[in-house]
Design a protein around this motif. Structure first.
Motif, PDB file in Angstrom:
ATOM      1  N   UNK A 163       0.823  -1.242   0.248  1.00 46.64           N
ATOM      2  CA  UNK A 163       0.210   0.013   0.158  1.00 46.64           C
ATOM      3  C   UNK A 163       0.492   1.564  -0.028  1.00 46.64           C
ATOM      4  N   UNK A 164       2.088   1.436   0.269  1.00 42.94           N
ATOM      5  CA  UNK A 164       3.108   2.082   0.368  1.00 42.94           C
ATOM      6  C   UNK A 164       3.920   2.648  -1.009  1.00 42.94           C
ATOM      7  N   UNK A 165       3.893   1.997  -1.635  1.00 41.91           N
ATOM      8  CA  UNK A 165       4.535   1.537  -3.563  1.00 41.91           C
ATOM      9  C   UNK A 165       5.756   1.342  -2.791  1.00 41.91           C
ATOM     10  N   UNK A 166       6.102   0.519  -1.828  1.00 46.28           N
ATOM     11  CA  UNK A 166       7.358  -0.290  -1.532  1.00 46.28           C
ATOM     12  C   UNK A 166       6.904  -1.977  -2.509  1.00 46.28           C
ATOM     13  N   UNK A 167       8.159  -2.507  -3.189  1.00 44.59           N
ATOM     14  CA  UNK A 167       8.624  -3.776  -3.135  1.00 44.59           C
ATOM     15  C   UNK A 167       8.453  -4.475  -2.430  1.00 44.59           C
ATOM     16  N   UNK A 168       7.780  -5.543  -3.060  1.00 43.74           N
ATOM     17  CA  UNK A 168       8.203  -6.835  -1.974  1.00 43.74           C
ATOM     18  C   UNK A 168       7.809  -7.526  -1.803  1.00 43.74           C
ATOM     19  N   UNK A 169       8.016  -8.028  -3.372  1.00 45.84           N
ATOM     20  CA  UNK A 169       7.743  -9.844  -4.288  1.00 45.84           C
ATOM     21  C   UNK A 169       8.640  -9.202  -5.957  1.00 45.84           C
ATOM     22  N   UNK A 170       9.496  -9.876  -6.184  1.00 44.72           N
ATOM     23  CA  UNK A 170       9.839  -9.144  -7.164  1.00 44.72           C
ATOM     24  C   UNK A 170      11.077  -8.177  -7.134  1.00 44.72           C
ATOM     25  N   UNK A 171      11.130  -8.119  -8.978  1.00 47.44           N
ATOM     26  CA  UNK A 171      10.345  -8.458 -10.078  1.00 47.44           C
ATOM     27  C   UNK A 171      10.826  -9.836 -10.392  1.00 47.44           C
ATOM     28  N   UNK A 172      10.057 -10.438 -10.557  1.00 49.24           N
ATOM     29  CA  UNK A 172      10.522 -11.824 -10.912  1.00 49.24           C
ATOM     30  C   UNK A 172       9.499 -13.016 -11.847  1.00 49.24           C
ATOM     31  N   UNK A 173       9.902 -13.706 -12.364  1.00 53.34           N
ATOM     32  CA  UNK A 173       9.586 -14.879 -13.473  1.00 53.34           C
ATOM     33  C   UNK A 173       8.495 -15.636 -12.553  1.00 53.34           C
TER      34      UNK A 173
END
Length: 225
Positions: A132-142
């Motif tokens: 919700x805070x626009x922080x990446x939680x996973x990835x970038x990934x395939x």
């Protein structure tokens, strides 16, 4: 600060000149090419500068889309950004296509997690999850379609990118969907880069190897003395 943003990660060859203080696009040039970014990018940049009434000397930073996306297009944009950064002695700031798409979706659906996902073909999805805070939680990934569905169901995320409709339809669910394009508006890259500040050497985000590979059959054998 005045930024130049460039993006060749998908079919578009795009550039804009952005006033970070005023928060607005001063001039842009966008071509829908599909391919041939290397031949057109410098002309596109020149046109954006002309429309903004600016020159290279006015620039304080370069923003560039680092992918994932077109292997060749991303490489063209990143190498151009690095070259301009070195020549002009200003920072180059990388922004991924996924974070740019997620930012646009978050603007439409504030306070929501976003799963930005691109249909990469070969039953692959290139994705990243932002909170919700626009922080990446996973990835970038395939990931596979099944993995993307599971992540979307678990987080109740807004979907964005070219795989958004695919994920929603396969899940049989009515997910909220932001922009379903392959890349974000060029000014979004400028805005995100301005917020990041800093700089360095942007690196392409390649989540799989290039389709074109050297053909061993054309390699000449070395002569043994």
């Amino acid at each position: 600060m005045i930024l130049l943003a460039i993006d060749c990660s998908a079919n578009l060859c795009a550039a804009c000149v952005y006033d970070a203080l005023a928060g607005r696009d001063l001039g842009r040039s966008v071509l829908d090419l599909g391919k041939g970014h290397a031949e057109h990018l410098m002309d596109v940049i020149a046109q954006a500068l002309q429309r903004a009434g600016k020159t290279y000397a006015d620039l304080g930073a370069i923003a560039v889309s680092t992918g994932p996306g077109s292997f060749t297009g991303v490489r063209v944009a990143v190498s151009t950004a690095r070259g301009l950064s070195l020549a002009l002695k200003i920072p180059a700031i990388g922004v991924t296509t996924l974070e740019a798409l997620a930012a646009e979706a978050a603007g439409t659906f504030p306070g929501r997690a976003v799963l930005a996902a691109l249909d990469a073909g070969r039953a692959e999805i290139h994705a990243a999850l932002y909170d919700q805070g626009r922080q990446v939680r996973y990835g970038p990934a395939v990931m596979t379609l099944e993995q993307a569905i599971a992540m979307a169901n678990e987080t109740l995320a807004v979907l964005a990118g070219t795989a958004a409709a695919l994920i929603s339809e396969a899940a049989g669910a009515n997910f909220d969907i932001g922009a379903s394009a392959a890349t974000a508006d060029i000014a979004t890259y400028a805005r995100l880069a301005a917020a990041k500040g800093g700089g360095g050497r942007p690196k392409p985000v390649y989540l799989r190897e290039a389709d074109a590979k050297p053909q061993a059959g054309f390699v000449l054998p070395r002569a043994v003395p």
